[in-house]
Write an enzyme that holds these catalytic residues in place. Structure first.
Site, PDB file in Angstrom:
ATOM      1  N   GLY A  82      -7.475   1.751  -9.072  1.00  0.00           N
ATOM      2  CA  GLY A  82      -6.732   1.424 -10.282  1.00  0.00           C
ATOM      3  C   GLY A  82      -7.205   0.135 -10.924  1.00  0.00           C
ATOM      4  CB  SER A 153      -1.268  -8.598 -12.605  1.00  0.00           C
ATOM      5  OG  SER A 153      -1.943  -8.028 -11.490  1.00  0.00           O
ATOM      6  CD  GLN A 154      -4.588  -3.161 -10.953  1.00  0.00           C
ATOM      7  OE1 GLN A 154      -4.439  -2.091 -11.555  1.00  0.00           O
ATOM      8  NE2 GLN A 154      -4.629  -3.227  -9.634  1.00  0.00           N
ATOM      9  CG  ASP A 282      -1.636  -4.455  -2.239  1.00  0.00           C
ATOM     10  OD1 ASP A 282      -1.140  -3.416  -2.719  1.00  0.00           O
ATOM     11  OD2 ASP A 282      -2.682  -4.978  -2.674  1.00  0.00           O
ATOM     12  CE  LYS A 309       0.348  -0.660  -6.139  1.00  0.00           C
ATOM     13  NZ  LYS A 309      -0.628  -1.532  -6.830  1.00  0.00           N
ATOM     14  NE  ARG A 313       0.080   1.949  -1.048  1.00  0.00           N
ATOM     15  CZ  ARG A 313      -0.789   1.045  -1.458  1.00  0.00           C
ATOM     16  NH1 ARG A 313      -0.382  -0.145  -1.870  1.00  0.00           N
ATOM     17  NH2 ARG A 313      -2.084   1.319  -1.446  1.00  0.00           N
ATOM     18  CE  LYS A 382      -8.102   3.428  -3.328  1.00  0.00           C
ATOM     19  NZ  LYS A 382      -7.988   2.058  -3.853  1.00  0.00           N
TER      20      LYS A 382
END
Length: 402
Positions: A82, A153-154, A282, A309, A313, A382
């Site tokens: 992402g 925030s990305q 996370d 995600k 999750r 990953k």
């Protein structure tokens, strides 16, 4: 790949793997420096093979070439990352090179609003959200971008990378509204930009980005990276010593030390403890595992984004821990863990194709009274391809099933 874990006690010392979040940012800035200088992007050898997400970043940055008109229409394989998708969308627009962004797993389902609309408003043509591939055409122009900071925030980081590239007459701005989630990740981006000579001004929830800036390549890009607190958190929760971590890091997940300390040192008379996950999403899987040990109720809140995600999750953590014998329930924006009862194990659990669920399940399985089989355990590739190797080196009892 399925792995069966027998009850065991992890102990010893392990070196932190390099930070995926820092590596993303360093590689992007290094590639932009090469593109602006008319050179070829060559990733540092030390960053090759760190994990699937970083391999995807390197492949995409190589594909971008130098952004000249003859290299229009690149195909960029973002995998399941992402952050890579959201970083590259505005960068591709700023370079004006066009691209097809190809995605895997649940990535096409993850939200792009309001970044999507702001890019369209400022010059880009994008295929509809959810498209795979997502096609990007046009040239991003300078202007004012309005971003709900409570979604990702990305979006902010992607614009911060892209807007200094613009050949615009005036500075561009990113105006934030809403509560900023994962603010530490924006700080990491700003820190990396400064290391590459990019200036960004901030005033009253607004970033001001001067145009026509040049990314300047530092002498040693690899030296900019540091140990990964997000993945180290799994070992720290198991009582393992992790070396190579920077206590002054901008990584928000270094909060794991403080939170674990609060779990251990809160009086037994305190019946409930709350954890705000807004800036540390996370950490939620391993914090939920750790909370099962203590004879109190732990509530984790401000974690609704975890439903979008690699897996949902919140649902995945609940199913995994309850299968092992815990008492966990989902809330609208988090989890409630009623701890203190031993985990029974003796079950199969799914990693849900989610690296953080697989690693959390591994640590939880060591605490169980009976063996636990984790399905699709190789999804750790990953972010942490050597996880199972390190797990065994610390005394973990893991048997691979065909």
């Amino acid at each position: 790949m399925n792995i069966t874990i027998s009850p065991c006690k992890l102990s010893g010392t392990v070196a932190a793997i390099p930070s995926k979040s820092v590596a993303h940012r360093a590689l992007i800035c290094a590639a932009l420096a090469a593109i602006q200088g008319g050179g070829k992007f060559e990733p540092p050898p030390e960053m090759l093979g760190l994990c699937r997400d970083i391999d995807a970043t390197i492949d995409c940055l190589k594909s971008l070439g130098n952004g000249k008109p003859g290299l229009l229409g690149k195909t960029l394989h973002c995998g399941e990352s992402g952050s890579l998708l959201r970083f590259l969308l505005p960068i591709v627009g700023a370079l004006g090179c066009g691209a097809e962004m190809r995605m895997e797993g649940r990535l096409p389902e993850r939200p792009l609003t309001p970044l999507y609309e702001e890019l369209v408003k400022n010059g880009l043509t994008l295929s509809p959200q959810g498209s795979n591939p997502l096609k990007v055409k046009g040239k991003l122009h300078g202007g004012h971008f309005f971003i709900d900071a409570g979604i990702s925030s990305q979006f902010i980081s992607g614009l911060l990378f892209a807007l200094p590239l613009l050949d615009a007459p005036e500075a561009s701005s990113i105006r934030l509204y809403g509560k900023t989630e994962s603010a530490a990740y924006v700080d990491m981006t700003l820190q990396m930009l400064a290391r590459f000579g990019i200036k960004v001004h901030y005033d009253e929830a607004c970033f001001i980005i001067p145009p026509k800036q040049t990314y300047v390549l530092p002498e040693n890009v690899s030296a900019l990276n540091e140990g990964d607190w997000s993945n180290a958190a799994f070992w720290l929760a198991a009582g393992v010593l992790v070396t190579g971590l920077n206590d002054e890091s901008a990584q928000g997940d270094r909060a794991i030390v403080h939170i674990l300390d609060s779990f251990m040192n809160t009086s037994d008379k305190v019946e409930e403890i709350a954890v705000d996950a807004a800036d540390i999403p996370d950490l939620v899987p391993i914090l939920a595992v750790a909370a099962t040990r203590y004879n109190r109720t732990t509530t984790i809140f401000n974690a609704e984004r975890l439903r979008l995600k690699e897996s949902d999750r919140l649902a995945a953590i609940t199913a995994m821990l309850n299968a092992m014998g815990a008492d966990v329930s989902e809330n609208e924006d988090g989890l409630t863990i009623h701890g203190g009862s031993p985990l029974k194990g003796g079950c199969n659990v799914s990693a849900c194709n989610d690296h953080r669920i697989a690693m959390a399940a591994a640590i939880a399985a060591t605490m169980c009274e009976n063996a636990v089989t984790i399905k699709d355990a190789d999804c750790v590739d990953k972010s942490y391809p050597t996880f199972w190797e390190d797990f065994r080196s610390l005394g973990g009892l893991a048997e691979v099933e065909a």
